[in-house]
Structures are given as C-alpha cells and as structure tokens.
Design an enzyme around this catalytic site. Structure first.
Site, PDB file in Angstrom:
ATOM      1  N   CYS A  41      15.553  17.587 -24.837  1.00  0.00           N
ATOM      2  CA  CYS A  41      15.813  17.125 -23.799  1.00  0.00           C
ATOM      3  C   CYS A  41      14.885  17.783 -22.487  1.00  0.00           C
ATOM      4  CB  CYS A  41      17.244  17.020 -23.239  1.00  0.00           C
ATOM      5  SG  CYS A  41      18.173  15.869 -24.252  1.00  0.00           S
ATOM      6  N   HIS A  88      14.920   3.429 -11.826  1.00  0.00           N
ATOM      7  CA  HIS A  88      13.417   3.161 -12.056  1.00  0.00           C
ATOM      8  C   HIS A  88      12.622   4.226 -11.536  1.00  0.00           C
ATOM      9  CE1 HIS A  88      14.620  -0.440 -13.883  1.00  0.00           C
ATOM     10  NE2 HIS A  88      13.534  -0.353 -14.639  1.00  0.00           N
ATOM     11  N   GLU A 133      25.810   8.711 -19.795  1.00  0.00           N
ATOM     12  CA  GLU A 133      24.313   8.801 -19.902  1.00  0.00           C
ATOM     13  C   GLU A 133      24.274   8.313 -21.343  1.00  0.00           C
ATOM     14  OE1 GLU A 133      21.835  12.897 -20.003  1.00  0.00           O
ATOM     15  OE2 GLU A 133      23.200  12.626 -21.733  1.00  0.00           O
TER      16      GLU A 133
END
Length: 143
Positions: A41, A88, A133
C-alpha cells in the site's frame, strides 16, 4: 395541554460509496519504515478503493415529523462532506487534510466525521461513521 408524548430515540443510517486513490505513507517515517509498515500500500504510484461509507445519526424522534432528521438533509450533508471532497480524487494530493497525515481508513473516517459536524444543523446527532475500505477491512469512528 402540554405534549406529554414520550420521545423515542432512533438510529438512522445512510450509506454511500465513493472511489478514491491514495498511498499509505507517513512523512514522519523513513522510506524503509514506510515500506515495512504499509507494505504494498506504500507503492509510490498509489492504489485505489471503492469505499462504502455509512453515516449513523442517533437522536429523538420528533413527534410531529416522525423523524430524527430529514433523510434529504443527511443526503445533502454526505454529498458535501464525502462526495464533493473525496469522490474520484487522490486523497493525498487533493484533500488538504491528508497533506500532513497518512490517508489510512482511520483518518478518512475522522475527516468525514469532522466535515459532517461542521455542516450539520445539529452535529450532536452524529453517532458513527463506518467505512468499508474492502469487504474485510472496516473502520468505525464515533468521535
């Protein structure tokens, strides 16, 4: 005659989804520490998620309207606090809150909590922000 009807407390939840990119990285750690703590990550180019957010309010049911709050108001607050600010977007680059802190899901929940409290008519009704998540990684924040 005074209204002696009992006030009932209810929990009201609205769910939304948003997509965003981020990179788990702390400026307070070395590159090696970041790679060790955040693993894949921490990839320099980041990665993305399709987050699911649940906002829960808790309060008395108004005996006249029959609601804790108007669901349309909650929808509008979520639109401002979540969708306009994070959908976004690259969280690390586009959201000032994450310029100096890692964009962990815990911090995303705190950001949403704080953003909602700033715009709600009765911020004390905010009870919980829950973020999925992934299907397996879920964070709950209650202030």
């Amino acid at each position: 005659m005074a209204n002696t009807e009992k006030l009932y407390k209810a929990y009201l939840t609205r769910r939304t989804t948003f997509s965003a990119a981020h990179r788990l990285h702390s400026k307070d750690l070395t590159d090696d520490e970041n790679r060790r703590i955040y693993g894949k990550c921490n990839h320099p180019n980041g990665h993305g998620h399709n987050y699911v957010v649940e906002v829960m309010l808790c309060g008395p049911v108004d005996p006249i309207s029959g609601m804790v709050v108007n669901m349309t108001d909650l929808k509008d607050w979520i639109e401002v606090a979540v969708m306009k600010s994070m959908d976004h977007k690259n969280l690390d680059k586009d959201v000032e809150f994450f310029h100096n802190r890692p964009s962990t899901t815990e911090n995303v929940a705190i950001f949403i909590w704080n953003s909602l409290r700033q715009i709600m008519k009765e911020p004390e009704l905010l009870y919980e922000v829950k973020i999925y998540e992934t299907e397996k990684n879920i964070v709950t924040f209650r202030g």
